[in-house]
Motif scaffolding. Structure first.
Motif, mmCIF file in Angstrom:
data_model
loop_
_atom_site.group_PDB
_atom_site.id
_atom_site.type_symbol
_atom_site.label_atom_id
_atom_site.label_comp_id
_atom_site.label_asym_id
_atom_site.label_seq_id
_atom_site.Cartn_x
_atom_site.Cartn_y
_atom_site.Cartn_z
ATOM 1 N N LEU A 99 14.312 1.320 5.139
ATOM 2 C CA LEU A 99 14.078 2.220 3.814
ATOM 3 C C LEU A 99 13.743 1.341 2.460
ATOM 4 C CD1 LEU A 99 17.387 4.554 4.166
ATOM 5 C CD2 LEU A 99 15.073 4.963 4.688
ATOM 6 N N ASP A 100 13.334 2.268 1.621
ATOM 7 C CA ASP A 100 13.144 1.552 0.262
ATOM 8 C C ASP A 100 12.084 0.375 0.259
ATOM 9 O OD1 ASP A 100 13.117 1.506 -2.497
ATOM 10 O OD2 ASP A 100 14.894 0.189 -2.483
ATOM 11 N N GLN B 20 16.760 9.359 4.264
ATOM 12 C CA GLN B 20 17.721 8.560 3.177
ATOM 13 C C GLN B 20 18.583 9.695 2.590
ATOM 14 O OE1 GLN B 20 15.877 5.729 0.397
ATOM 15 N NE2 GLN B 20 17.749 5.367 -0.518
ATOM 16 N N SER B 21 18.176 10.861 2.364
ATOM 17 C CA SER B 21 19.020 11.917 1.598
ATOM 18 C C SER B 21 19.918 12.654 2.797
ATOM 19 C CB SER B 21 17.873 12.820 1.135
ATOM 20 O OG SER B 21 18.772 14.153 0.738
ATOM 21 N N ASP C 193 12.120 7.452 5.751
ATOM 22 C CA ASP C 193 11.508 8.199 4.599
ATOM 23 C C ASP C 193 12.561 8.705 3.684
ATOM 24 O OD1 ASP C 193 12.753 10.332 6.039
ATOM 25 O OD2 ASP C 193 10.570 10.617 6.777
ATOM 26 N N GLN C 194 12.173 9.343 2.516
ATOM 27 C CA GLN C 194 13.045 9.846 1.554
ATOM 28 C C GLN C 194 14.084 10.924 2.084
ATOM 29 O OE1 GLN C 194 13.422 7.662 -0.743
ATOM 30 N NE2 GLN C 194 13.275 9.103 -2.277
ATOM 31 N N GLN C 195 13.467 11.520 3.039
ATOM 32 C CA GLN C 195 14.218 12.785 3.665
ATOM 33 C C GLN C 195 15.303 12.088 4.558
ATOM 34 O OE1 GLN C 195 13.804 16.206 3.265
ATOM 35 N NE2 GLN C 195 15.730 16.126 4.093
#
Length: 165
Positions: free
Chosen positions: A97-98, A126-127, A122-124
């Motif tokens: 991530l990141d 991670q969230s 991805d951001q999803q």
């Protein structure tokens, strides 16, 4: 005798402080009450046209390890995860991530000589996994339920103990 007592008190205080700091850091992570792990279907770093979904992990205890290639603590902790996997029934998947680009992740993985599958998160993702710091990992059981979690540096022993629950 007085020195021994003082040393034991200092060790006990350090352990309590470590426990409290860890609990505070992990307060927003997903619960370890055998809740289902969030779904993911992510590309493999080694073959981005191939994807790995969480459903493919069913039937195995798995450590899902979230890292960032710029993370110094990840650089020291991931070899402990690799070592814990040797001669073990534990499965592991790293999720990057990141990161700026895929090449940055490839360099990180190559430098550490990691053998576990690495996915491009991805951001999803991670969230969904409530990742706010690196490294963070979850242990999921054969039924894809979360049984353990940790944030920050983990030793080989710490990873093994959490995964063997």
């Amino acid at each position: 005798m007085k020195l021994l007592r003082s040393t034991l008190i200092n060790i006990a205080l350090a352990a309590i402080i470590f426990f409290l700091v860890s609990a505070f850091q992990e307060r927003n992570l997903l619960k370890t009450d055998s809740s289902p792990a969030p779904y993911f279907n992510l590309p493999l770093l080694s073959a981005t046209d191939t994807r790995l979904s969480i459903a493919e992990l069913k039937g195995k205890t798995t450590v899902i390890y979230f890292f960032a290639p710029w993370c110094t603590v990840c650089k020291y902790s991931m070899p402990n995860l690799e070592a814990a996997l040797l001669d073990s029934d534990i499965n592991a998947v790293g999720i990057a991530l990141d990161y700026k680009n895929q090449h940055e992740v490839i360099q990180f993985v190559d430098e550490l000589k990691l053998t576990m599958p690495i996915l491009l998160g991805d951001q999803q993702t991670q969230s969904n996994y409530k990742i706010s710091a690196f490294p963070t990992y979850y242990v999921i059981n054969e039924q894809l339920q979360i049984t353990a979690r940790s944030m920050g540096y983990s030793s080989e022993l710490g990873i093994s103990l959490r995964a063997d629950n």
